[in-house]
Design an enzyme around this catalytic site. Structure first.
Site, PDB file in Angstrom:
ATOM      1  N   ASP A  47       0.865  -1.174   0.000  1.00  0.00           N
ATOM      2  CA  ASP A  47       0.000   0.000   0.000  1.00  0.00           C
ATOM      3  C   ASP A  47       0.905   1.229   0.000  1.00  0.00           C
ATOM      4  O   ASP A  47       2.024   1.191   0.512  1.00  0.00           O
ATOM      5  CB  ASP A  47      -0.889  -0.036   1.249  1.00  0.00           C
ATOM      6  CG  ASP A  47      -1.961   1.026   1.232  1.00  0.00           C
ATOM      7  OD1 ASP A  47      -2.019   1.817   0.272  1.00  0.00           O
ATOM      8  OD2 ASP A  47      -2.751   1.060   2.183  1.00  0.00           O
ATOM      9  N   ASP A  87      -8.041  -7.021   0.704  1.00  0.00           N
ATOM     10  CA  ASP A  87      -7.203  -7.063   1.908  1.00  0.00           C
ATOM     11  C   ASP A  87      -8.011  -6.490   3.046  1.00  0.00           C
ATOM     12  O   ASP A  87      -8.908  -5.673   2.832  1.00  0.00           O
ATOM     13  CB  ASP A  87      -5.924  -6.246   1.727  1.00  0.00           C
ATOM     14  CG  ASP A  87      -6.179  -4.756   1.949  1.00  0.00           C
ATOM     15  OD1 ASP A  87      -5.917  -4.246   3.073  1.00  0.00           O
ATOM     16  OD2 ASP A  87      -6.678  -4.089   1.016  1.00  0.00           O
ATOM     17  N   CYS A 102     -14.001 -26.981   9.947  1.00  0.00           N
ATOM     18  CA  CYS A 102     -12.696 -26.410   9.600  1.00  0.00           C
ATOM     19  C   CYS A 102     -11.588 -27.426   9.855  1.00  0.00           C
ATOM     20  O   CYS A 102     -11.587 -28.113  10.885  1.00  0.00           O
ATOM     21  CB  CYS A 102     -12.456 -25.141  10.423  1.00  0.00           C
ATOM     22  SG  CYS A 102     -10.852 -24.369  10.116  1.00  0.00           S
ATOM     23  N   CYS A 104      -8.278 -26.569  10.050  1.00  0.00           N
ATOM     24  CA  CYS A 104      -7.041 -25.914  10.479  1.00  0.00           C
ATOM     25  C   CYS A 104      -6.487 -26.565  11.743  1.00  0.00           C
ATOM     26  O   CYS A 104      -7.183 -27.305  12.453  1.00  0.00           O
ATOM     27  CB  CYS A 104      -7.263 -24.417  10.696  1.00  0.00           C
ATOM     28  SG  CYS A 104      -8.076 -23.962  12.247  1.00  0.00           S
ATOM     29  N   CYS A 118      -8.545 -25.974  14.978  1.00  0.00           N
ATOM     30  CA  CYS A 118      -9.786 -26.732  15.104  1.00  0.00           C
ATOM     31  C   CYS A 118      -9.530 -28.235  15.248  1.00  0.00           C
ATOM     32  O   CYS A 118     -10.308 -28.945  15.892  1.00  0.00           O
ATOM     33  CB  CYS A 118     -10.688 -26.457  13.902  1.00  0.00           C
ATOM     34  SG  CYS A 118     -11.332 -24.768  13.866  1.00  0.00           S
ATOM     35  N   HIS A 173      -6.781 -19.685  12.764  1.00  0.00           N
ATOM     36  CA  HIS A 173      -8.128 -20.101  12.357  1.00  0.00           C
ATOM     37  C   HIS A 173      -8.805 -19.058  11.480  1.00  0.00           C
ATOM     38  O   HIS A 173      -9.357 -19.393  10.421  1.00  0.00           O
ATOM     39  CB  HIS A 173      -9.019 -20.382  13.565  1.00  0.00           C
ATOM     40  CG  HIS A 173     -10.452 -20.538  13.164  1.00  0.00           C
ATOM     41  ND1 HIS A 173     -10.937 -21.675  12.573  1.00  0.00           N
ATOM     42  CD2 HIS A 173     -11.489 -19.648  13.190  1.00  0.00           C
ATOM     43  CE1 HIS A 173     -12.208 -21.502  12.263  1.00  0.00           C
ATOM     44  NE2 HIS A 173     -12.570 -20.278  12.628  1.00  0.00           N
TER      45      HIS A 173
END
Length: 386
Positions: free
Chosen positions: A92, A278, A316, A318, A321, A347
């Site tokens: 940015d 973003d 999930c 991940c 989890c 997560h």
């Protein structure tokens, strides 16, 4: 180094499926970019980002310019080498950060003079200087320096700001083309294949967005961003501006909506033709104990999770989890353990990146509308507990 390119591979309604080619790798779009403001996505490691499928991250010119300094980063090989991230990076320009320093900056045609939030030192950030800084950083995509207007603003204020941003965009492009042809001795260009995106402004006024698109596209950039939204305006107003603005942007160039990013925003704005996003929301919310799940949002510090042995999100996959219960995650958060931020962030980012993967799959199989309806319905099942 390979040059920047964008290949629009398909669509389903206005939703688009594409591929960005950059000097540091390929990004499948629609894509979400985790925000690594100072060269680091808060509370996580690059290895974890890679494991959950982050193909591109975002860094910020304002913060990296102030610390550790763009010249130092250039001496150390550029931002990719400095932070140890081998995949694409977008930087940015710092326009939003300057905007947020309302009581510490002065905007004039030359640029923005601001007072550092770190030590009070004064600096002048011009379109040319923002371009130079990002050339030293060596991101794969650099953004033009623009003026981000506060909401609400009058039509006259928005017009004046939009016109200035268009003039600044032209100056940024001239400067980058000069750096490509013959960089001065004091600017080390660490990524010769760097692309530059223009930014469309105009506030919530669609009659200003149209001339901003025309002026920005006339300059000729590798991609285009919609800026100046998600600054307090009603969400239906944001969606209307996004839809009208995206429809005017070149079909063969990537379209980036800056800073907007609830999960609903991602889906709804993909439906309106956006390719890149973003937002700090997934990481900031994670550090505050607010988590996104397939059934909606939950606040892990809520007392009702104290004895809950179920995973955070049973759908999930991940690490958080798979390995830990809601009870344990609540304990870590209440105890102030640093691992709470790390596990929660892992997560939330997984949820965002997996959402983008599911969006891409739905577009590819031409089932995006049914996915969109089901996604919004599932998120409404569980209200955020305060």
């Amino acid at each position: 180094m390979s040059r920047f390119g964008f290949n629009l591979r398909g669509s389903n309604g206005r939703a688009r499926l594409g591929t960005l080619t950059t000097p540091h790798g390929v990004v499948e779009t629609p894509a979400f970019m985790p925000v690594g403001t100072q060269g680091s996505v808060k509370a996580t490691l690059h290895r974890h980002l890679e494991n959950i499928g982050a193909s591109i991250i975002l860094g910020n010119t304002y913060h990296l310019f102030l610390r550790p300094g763009d010249e130092r980063i250039a001496r150390l090989g550029g931002l990719h080498a400095f932070i140890g991230w081998e995949r694409p990076i977008l930087t940015d320009s710092g326009g939003y950060q300057v905007f947020s320093l309302a009581d510490r900056r002065v905007i004039r045609e030359e640029g923005a003079e601001f007072q550092s939030h770190l030590d009070g030192s004064r600096h002048l950030l011009t379109p040319e200087r923002a371009t130079d800084i990002q050339a030293r950083l060596g991101s794969d995509i650099q953004m033009v320096f623009d003026e981000c207007l506060a909401y609400p603003a009058t039509h006259e204020e928005a017009a004046r700001s939009m016109e200035r941003s268009a003039r600044w965009a032209g100056r940024c492009r001239v400067r980058l083309e000069g750096l490509r042809d013959a960089p001065p001795a004091d600017v080390t260009v660490t990524n010769p294949g760097q692309a530059q995106f223009g930014i469309v402004q105009g506030g919530v006024f669609q009659d200003l967005r149209a001339p901003s698109v025309d002026a920005t596209v006339a300059v000729g950039f590798e991609g285009y961003a919609i800026g100046g939204l998600s600054v307090g305006e009603p969400v239906d107003v944001m969606y209307a501006v996004v839809e009208a603005t995206a429809a005017r942007l070149p079909e063969a160039r990537p379209r980036y909506l800056m800073g907007a990013g609830t999960p609903e925003d991602l889906v709804e704005c993909v439906a309106r033709g956006i390719d890149m996003f973003d937002c700090v929301m997934p990481t900031r919310h994670a550090r505050n104990g607010q988590l996104f799940t397939s059934q909606g949002r939950l606040n892990i510090k809520n007392a009702r999770f104290a004895d809950d042995l179920s995973p955070l999100d049973p759908e999930c996959g991940c690490y958080t989890c798979r390995r830990h219960s809601r009870a344990y995650l609540r304990h870590l958060y209440v105890a102030g353990e640093m691992s709470a931020a790390a596990l929660n962030t892992l997560h939330n980012l997984t949820f965002y990146l997996d959402t983008m993967r599911r969006i891409r799959d739905a577009i590819a199989f031409r089932s995006f509308e049914s996915f969109r309806e089901g996604f919004v319905r599932s998120l409404s099942r569980l209200a955020l507990d305060s």
